[in-house]
Design a protein around this motif. Structure first.
Motif, PDB file in Angstrom:
ATOM      1  N   ALA A   1       0.978  -1.250  -0.131  1.00 46.82           N
ATOM      2  CA  ALA A   1       0.078  -0.173  -0.117  1.00 46.82           C
ATOM      3  C   ALA A   1       0.735   1.410  -0.099  1.00 46.82           C
ATOM      4  N   ALA A   2       1.994   1.450   0.643  1.00 45.93           N
ATOM      5  CA  ALA A   2       2.896   2.162   0.932  1.00 45.93           C
ATOM      6  C   ALA A   2       3.594   2.530  -0.601  1.00 45.93           C
ATOM      7  N   CYS A   3       3.726   1.436  -1.257  1.00 45.28           N
ATOM      8  CA  CYS A   3       4.458   1.743  -2.398  1.00 45.28           C
ATOM      9  C   CYS A   3       3.490   2.245  -3.538  1.00 45.28           C
ATOM     10  N   ALA A   4       2.154   1.593  -3.514  1.00 44.57           N
ATOM     11  CA  ALA A   4       1.212   1.991  -4.496  1.00 44.57           C
ATOM     12  C   ALA A   4       0.910   3.606  -4.090  1.00 44.57           C
ATOM     13  N   LEU A   5       0.875   4.025  -2.931  1.00 39.63           N
ATOM     14  CA  LEU A   5       0.608   5.348  -2.670  1.00 39.63           C
ATOM     15  C   LEU A   5       1.603   6.113  -3.354  1.00 39.63           C
ATOM     16  N   GLU A   6       3.003   5.859  -3.092  1.00 43.81           N
ATOM     17  CA  GLU A   6       4.062   6.643  -3.592  1.00 43.81           C
ATOM     18  C   GLU A   6       4.031   6.550  -5.214  1.00 43.81           C
ATOM     19  N   THR A   7       3.550   5.408  -6.044  1.00 40.26           N
ATOM     20  CA  THR A   7       3.325   5.582  -7.361  1.00 40.26           C
ATOM     21  C   THR A   7       2.265   6.470  -7.764  1.00 40.26           C
ATOM     22  N   LEU A   8       1.278   6.499  -6.971  1.00 40.15           N
ATOM     23  CA  LEU A   8       0.280   7.415  -7.654  1.00 40.15           C
ATOM     24  C   LEU A   8       0.633   8.920  -7.174  1.00 40.15           C
ATOM     25  N   LYS A   9       1.410   9.180  -6.059  1.00 42.90           N
ATOM     26  CA  LYS A   9       2.134  10.549  -5.852  1.00 42.90           C
ATOM     27  C   LYS A   9       3.110  11.041  -6.948  1.00 42.90           C
ATOM     28  N   ILE A  10       3.906  10.133  -7.318  1.00 41.75           N
ATOM     29  CA  ILE A  10       5.153  10.295  -8.366  1.00 41.75           C
ATOM     30  C   ILE A  10       4.330  10.615  -9.786  1.00 41.75           C
ATOM     31  N   ALA A  11       3.574   9.714 -10.065  1.00 43.98           N
ATOM     32  CA  ALA A  11       2.773   9.712 -11.255  1.00 43.98           C
ATOM     33  C   ALA A  11       1.877  11.236 -11.461  1.00 43.98           C
ATOM     34  N   SER A  12       1.048  11.590 -10.272  1.00 43.75           N
ATOM     35  CA  SER A  12       0.241  12.793 -10.226  1.00 43.75           C
ATOM     36  C   SER A  12       0.722  13.934  -9.547  1.00 43.75           C
ATOM     37  N   GLY A  13       1.801  13.888  -8.813  1.00 46.54           N
ATOM     38  CA  GLY A  13       2.200  14.861  -7.869  1.00 46.54           C
ATOM     39  C   GLY A  13       1.200  15.393  -6.903  1.00 46.54           C
ATOM     40  N   CYS A  14       0.227  14.544  -6.754  1.00 48.78           N
ATOM     41  CA  CYS A  14      -1.120  14.957  -5.702  1.00 48.78           C
ATOM     42  C   CYS A  14      -0.771  15.222  -4.304  1.00 48.78           C
ATOM     43  N   SER A  15       0.729  14.963  -3.990  1.00 49.05           N
ATOM     44  CA  SER A  15       1.046  14.837  -2.678  1.00 49.05           C
ATOM     45  C   SER A  15       2.732  14.944  -2.636  1.00 49.05           C
ATOM     46  N   LYS A  16       3.348  15.101  -1.392  1.00 51.53           N
ATOM     47  CA  LYS A  16       4.986  14.985  -1.664  1.00 51.53           C
ATOM     48  C   LYS A  16       4.965  13.556  -1.666  1.00 51.53           C
ATOM     49  N   THR A  17       6.527  13.241  -1.879  1.00 49.58           N
ATOM     50  CA  THR A  17       6.648  11.870  -1.926  1.00 49.58           C
ATOM     51  C   THR A  17       7.762  11.702  -0.855  1.00 49.58           C
ATOM     52  N   LEU A  18       7.622  10.235  -0.475  1.00 47.45           N
ATOM     53  CA  LEU A  18       8.535   9.680   0.519  1.00 47.45           C
ATOM     54  C   LEU A  18      10.162   9.904   0.121  1.00 47.45           C
ATOM     55  N   SER A  19      10.832  10.381   1.083  1.00 51.68           N
ATOM     56  CA  SER A  19      11.947  10.619   0.879  1.00 51.68           C
ATOM     57  C   SER A  19      12.812  10.232   1.812  1.00 51.68           C
ATOM     58  N   ASN A  20      13.461   9.093   1.704  1.00 46.67           N
ATOM     59  CA  ASN A  20      13.192   7.998   0.535  1.00 46.67           C
ATOM     60  C   ASN A  20      12.979   6.764   0.947  1.00 46.67           C
ATOM     61  N   TYR A  21      13.171   6.442   2.236  1.00 44.44           N
ATOM     62  CA  TYR A  21      13.184   5.043   2.751  1.00 44.44           C
ATOM     63  C   TYR A  21      12.276   4.860   3.943  1.00 44.44           C
ATOM     64  N   LEU A  22      11.385   3.798   3.879  1.00 44.66           N
ATOM     65  CA  LEU A  22      10.310   4.014   4.829  1.00 44.66           C
ATOM     66  C   LEU A  22      10.629   2.249   5.741  1.00 44.66           C
ATOM     67  N   THR A  23      10.679   2.366   6.784  1.00 44.82           N
ATOM     68  CA  THR A  23      10.799   0.774   7.383  1.00 44.82           C
ATOM     69  C   THR A  23       9.625   0.731   8.581  1.00 44.82           C
ATOM     70  N   TYR A  24       9.332  -0.316   8.385  1.00 44.56           N
ATOM     71  CA  TYR A  24       8.105  -0.775   9.343  1.00 44.56           C
ATOM     72  C   TYR A  24       8.555  -2.136  10.204  1.00 44.56           C
ATOM     73  N   ASN A  25       8.250  -1.902  11.309  1.00 47.23           N
ATOM     74  CA  ASN A  25       8.519  -3.159  12.374  1.00 47.23           C
ATOM     75  C   ASN A  25       7.271  -3.258  13.401  1.00 47.23           C
ATOM     76  N   GLY A  26       6.734  -4.396  13.204  1.00 42.99           N
ATOM     77  CA  GLY A  26       5.686  -4.655  14.009  1.00 42.99           C
ATOM     78  C   GLY A  26       5.891  -5.766  15.231  1.00 42.99           C
ATOM     79  N   VAL A  27       7.291  -6.019  15.388  1.00 41.02           N
ATOM     80  CA  VAL A  27       7.461  -6.935  16.387  1.00 41.02           C
ATOM     81  C   VAL A  27       7.073  -6.660  17.740  1.00 41.02           C
ATOM     82  N   GLU A  28       7.765  -5.596  18.200  1.00 40.95           N
ATOM     83  CA  GLU A  28       7.453  -5.086  19.497  1.00 40.95           C
ATOM     84  C   GLU A  28       6.942  -3.467  19.491  1.00 40.95           C
TER      85      GLU A  28
END
Lengths: 448, 524
Positions: free
Chosen positions: A292-319
């Motif tokens: 979902a994060a990747c798809a949202l960034e794809t939409l933003k890159i293609a349309s400019g409708c928001s800022k883009t992720l700069s440039n690396y997102l990590t997710y950790n749900g262990v703790e």
């Protein structure tokens, strides 16, 4: 009170694409035209139709894109079904790309998805240049490296060594393991490319062979002994096939024997599979989050409708739950996204001699090279038909084959031999012919 | 191998048979099946939860086809709950899927006892008033609750459970339990029997580092008046002593010993986290205490008595350079001590149960064993009622967030998500929900947000115009990609709550889809 808009499938997306905002990308031009252009002209390639790929196709199809393609060489397996939601039990054995494309098209009308059931290396470079954005849903470092090199090979630099915007091929890349994952945006020439930050993916640590052979201490040691040492001793010449259940059972039985011999606990069939196939645990929820994060960034890159992720997102749900954005920096000397490896040649050098040279070049170390110039195949190692067709070029001077242009870009693909490891790779070369008018020392300054 | 096991292979490697069994027993209720709710359930159905019940009173409209994968052209005009339910059933026939065509708000108001039949309720896209009511109902009925909401490029996830105790928290990085700072007699005895000065070089480089450190620490103690290295200088000196014992450069066991020498210097006793748990008032058990707290009470007694200030030994050791024989024997010594500690705790658990008038055998042996093994990693999560947080958010925290650059957008969205609900209660629609009149909506939302901040007592603090504009631009849109993200997070937390493994999030997760600087806000 304002009026309700007429019913539209684009009800929710329209809010973002049709209305002006202040926290948006620099190129954002809201309006119906933007929405229509996204549908009509934007082409996105999804690489991989597995856990991430299935999600990406769905997410993109519901984010205003109508022209999608997907490439994957794998067939559906039973162990995919806990997360690859486009597949059913009766699909087992069918090509992932084909089934995934079909399922999404069935449910989201108006979307066209072209499947490619093949290896990523099977497509020529031109295939990849056709897309506005490439979305990666892969589980291997090698495959990421390859696509990254392809996308970066399109990047051209101007005479001041500044990257030219129109040649940038943006990528979004996702990866997961258990409850953890990452999503990143790669714009070659602007952000670091995959190779600039390759250190983020350290190579897997292997057990020393002497431990396996002499001092095994745990179940994994016993399994790897059976898999890496005993198999070859007993089945001379016959390759071990991890997908063959008889082979796996044999390794398991041998590992059990060895564990008993040394008084070691814990060898199970499941662990044997895990160790031998290097299985990475995977679940639906993490894949959903990262895609979902990747798809949202794809939409933003293609349309400019928001800022883009700069440039690396990590997710950790262990703790608890941790998400973090890191802004990595480009490696200015990167062989892949930089201006290209500079090679100076005499005008008399033949294509064959040039290919031999690539093997020795310290920055390339590439054997079995195939060479393309501006989309034209100068020499191809495979398939045999193409090899035969291009073979006669080998004895011709490269200068002539490059239409006597004194300075230009060449693409070479082949086997890269680095640190005793072979991998397929693609490199961009800046070829300069010596002693030709118009080439000055200035042009060669800043060479890689 | 049986089909279902193969299908779940990749997740069984994470939460095991027990986690899977817990999922298969769980019954989940979903409120509202827009994309946020549908995507949450999709991830749970794929994983094999026992049953799902979808509550939604709306019919499928054209707009739903643009953001929800679980409906298609043929669903138009039909019950959304029914369509989503039938698609989800397709994903996994082991799941019992049903739907109720009714608005969640109505159910909350008219039939609160409905919710008590579920293990967990996933409430999506509810406004504040309904959230507060549902929260009270679920808290009363002891049903786990999780809120998820997508709103333009923002959204939130919030767990509401009175108390969630975790035995198997499975942290990624956790210091192993070797007791090198406090070896027990059997470990000491084992080490004594091994000669560090053995002549055979192969034997020398296969002495496990645990043995090296126990012996060298002993040597040190003898020459330093009974105390271990404590100053920086002493620690450095200790490492030098280790290095001096190497007879060849390739002795990995000595390198490991030097790297692990900090384990000798580590302070004895339990961590402050565990200390917090054993001094919790719940550890004073009564007849209605949960099994978890009964075991904590036994643990507390153990630490004060047999444990000598330490928790029961975990019993497993990491891989290390060693001969097979030494390693296997070392394993046995750790396991034996771990088993002995377990037996003491088990006895204490049975005694406590008897004392509080319960069946002494009501807690299974395997549960107590797992508790002992994980004693150092226990976690207790508690969640405030939504109503309390909303009426009385921690002011210092709120002020800190509002002035912290990393948090300002996320906390801004947190306030605006509440402001739009207050707005909707006043004006019967969300700001920017319809085209036209945007300027008026913006100024109304601003007034509402300022009013909210004043009610908190945050006078003088404001939100940026840009963020307020952005919130109006969103117009309550439920974008698929955002919904899939929020739904993904929500389902992940549901899995942790149901399997009672790993640690669920605390606080409120606020999604920031602008630059992904999302934050977890603790307004406790």
């Amino acid at each position: 009170m304002a009026d309700a808009a007429p019913p539209s499938k684009s009800r929710d997306l329209d809010k973002l694409l049709l209305r002006p905002g202040n926290l948006v990308g620099p190129s954002f031009e809201p309006g119906v035209q933007l929405r229509d252009d996204l549908q009509e002209y934007a082409k996105v390639l999804v690489v991989g139709a597995g856990g991430l790929g299935c999600e990406l196709l769905k997410d993109l199809a519901l984010s205003g894109f109508k022209n999608l393609e997907v490439i994957d060489m794998d067939r559906i397996e039973v162990t995919n079904l806990n997360r690859q939601f486009l597949f059913r039990l009766e699909d087992v054995g069918k090509p992932k790309a084909e089934v995934a494309a079909k399922r999404v098209m069935e449910r989201v009308s108006g979307v066209n998805i072209v499947p490619h059931f093949c290896r990523i290396e099977d497509k020529d470079i031109e295939f990849y240049s056709d897309f506005n954005i490439i979305a990666l849903g892969l589980d291997s470092i090698e495959a990421r490296s390859y696509i990254n090199a392809v996308a970066c090979s399109f990047l051209e630099y101007d005479s001041d060594d500044n990257p030219r915007e129109e040649t940038m091929k943006p990528m979004v890349d996702g990866g997961t393991e258990g409850f953890k994952g990452h999503a990143r945006v790669i714009v070659p020439g602007v952000t670091p490319c995959f190779e600039c930050t390759i250190w983020l993916f350290p190579p897997q640590v292997k057990f020393p062979l002497c431990t396996l052979a002499e001092t095994p201490r745990n179940a994994a040691h016993c399994i790897e002994y059976a898999h890496l040492i005993k198999w070859d001793e007993v089945h001379s010449g016959k390759a071990f096939d991890p997908d063959n259940p008889d082979h796996m059972k044999w390794v398991y039985d041998e590992a059990v024997k060895r564990a008993e011999l040394f008084g070691i606990q814990g060898v199970t069939y499941s662990l044997t599979q895990g160790v031998v196939k290097n299985i990475i645990p995977a679940i639906a929820s993490t894949n959903a989050i990262i895609s979902a994060a990747c798809a949202l960034e794809t939409l933003k890159i293609a349309s400019g409708c928001s800022k883009t992720l700069s440039n690396y997102l990590t997710y950790n749900g262990v703790e608890g739950l941790h998400t973090k954005v890191t802004e990595f920096v480009k490696d200015k000397d990167c062989l892949v996204c930089g201006p290209g490896v500079l090679v100076e040649l005499d005008t008399t050098v033949t294509l064959q001699k040039f290919i031999d040279m690539l093997e020795e070049h310290p920055k390339l170390l590439m054997s079995k090279a195939s060479i393309t110039y501006r989309g034209k195949n100068l020499y191809m190692q495979a398939p045999p038909v193409l090899e035969e067709m291009t073979r006669s070029n080998l004895s011709l001077p490269l200068y002539d084959l490059m239409d006597k242009v004194p300075k230009d870009i060449l693409h070479v693909t082949g086997t890269i031999n680095k640190d005793n490891k072979k991998s397929s790779g693609l490199r961009k070369l800046r070829v300069i012919f010596k002693g030709i008018d118009g080439v000055t020392d200035m042009d060669m300054a800043g060479g890689a | 191998m049986a089909e279902p096991k193969t299908k779940y292979d990749r997740q069984l490697r994470i939460w095991g048979e027990q986690g899977q069994a817990a999922l298969e027993k769980a019954s989940i209720c979903l409120l509202n099946c827009g994309p946020t709710g549908s995507e949450t359930l999709k991830n749970l159905v794929l994983g094999g939860v026992g049953s799902i019940t979808i509550v939604d009173g709306s019919k499928v409209e054209l707009g739903d086809l643009g953001n929800n994968f679980m409906v298609d052209e043929s669903s138009l005009g039909q019950s959304k709950a029914k369509c989503v339910c039938s698609f989800l059933q397709e994903l996994n026939d082991a799941v019992k899927a049903k739907f109720i065509e009714e608005y969640p708000e109505a159910l909350i108001d008219t039939n609160p006892s409905f919710f008590s039949q579920f293990t967990l309720v996933v409430a999506t896209q509810l406004v504040e008033e309904s959230m507060v009511k549902l929260d009270r109902i679920c808290r009363e009925a002891n049903v786990m609750l999780i809120f998820a909401r997508s709103y333009g490029l923002t959204g939130l996830v919030r767990i509401s459970v009175k108390e969630h105790a975790v035995i198997e928290s499975k942290p990624d990085h956790f210091l192993d339990d070797l007791r090198l700072n406090n070896p027990w007699p059997e470990l000491r005895g084992f080490a004594e029997a091994i000669d560090l000065n053995v002549q055979d070089p192969v034997a020398h480089k296969h002495i496990p580092y645990v043995v090296i450190l126990v012996k060298m620490a002993d040597e040190w103690i003898k020459s330093h008046g009974g105390s271990l290295p404590s100053t920086r200088e002493e620690k450095r000196e200790f490492k030098e002593l280790l290095k001096a014992r190497m007879v060849a450069m390739d002795e990995d066991n000595y390198k490991e010993a030097i790297d692990a020498s900090f384990k000798v210097f580590a302070p004895r006793g339990i961590s402050s986290d565990l200390q917090q748990i054993i001094i919790d008032s719940c550890a004073e058990v009564a007849s209605n205490s949960s099994d978890f707290w009964v075991m904590v009470a036994a643990l507390k007694e153990f630490i004060a008595n047999e444990g000598g200030g330490e928790a029961p030994l975990e019993g497993s050791i990491p891989d290390m350079t060693s001969s097979t024989e030494h390693y296997v024997n070392l394993q046995k010594i750790y396991q034996a001590k771990s088993e002995a500690d377990f037996l003491v705790i088990e006895k204490r658990v049975r005694n406590i149960l008897k004392k509080i008038g319960r069946d002494p055998n009501s807690i299974p042996k395997a549960t107590i064993k797992s508790f002992c093994k994980n004693a150092r990693k226990l976690k207790v999560c508690r969640y405030r009622l939504i109503e309390d947080e909303y009426n009385n958010p921690s002011l210092p925290e709120l002020q800190k967030y509002l002035t912290d650059e990393d948090y300002s957008i996320a906390v801004g969205f947190y306030i605006l998500l509440r402001a739009v609900d207050r707005y909707a209660a006043n004006f019967n629609s969300f700001p920017g929900q319809f085209d036209g009149g945007m300027d008026e909506d913006i100024s109304r939302l601003k007034t509402t947000a300022v009013g909210l901040l004043n009610d908190f007592g945050c006078n003088g603090l404001t939100l940026t115009e840009d963020l307020i504009n952005e919130m109006c631009r969103f117009g309550a849109a439920e974008l698929h990609a955002v919904a899939a993200f929020i739904g993904g997070i929500a389902s992940q937390e549901v899995i942790k709550l149901i399997t009672k493994q790993f640690v669920p999030m605390s606080g409120t997760y606020v999604f920031n889809g602008i630059d992904h600087k999302s934050q977890l806000l603790s307004l406790y």
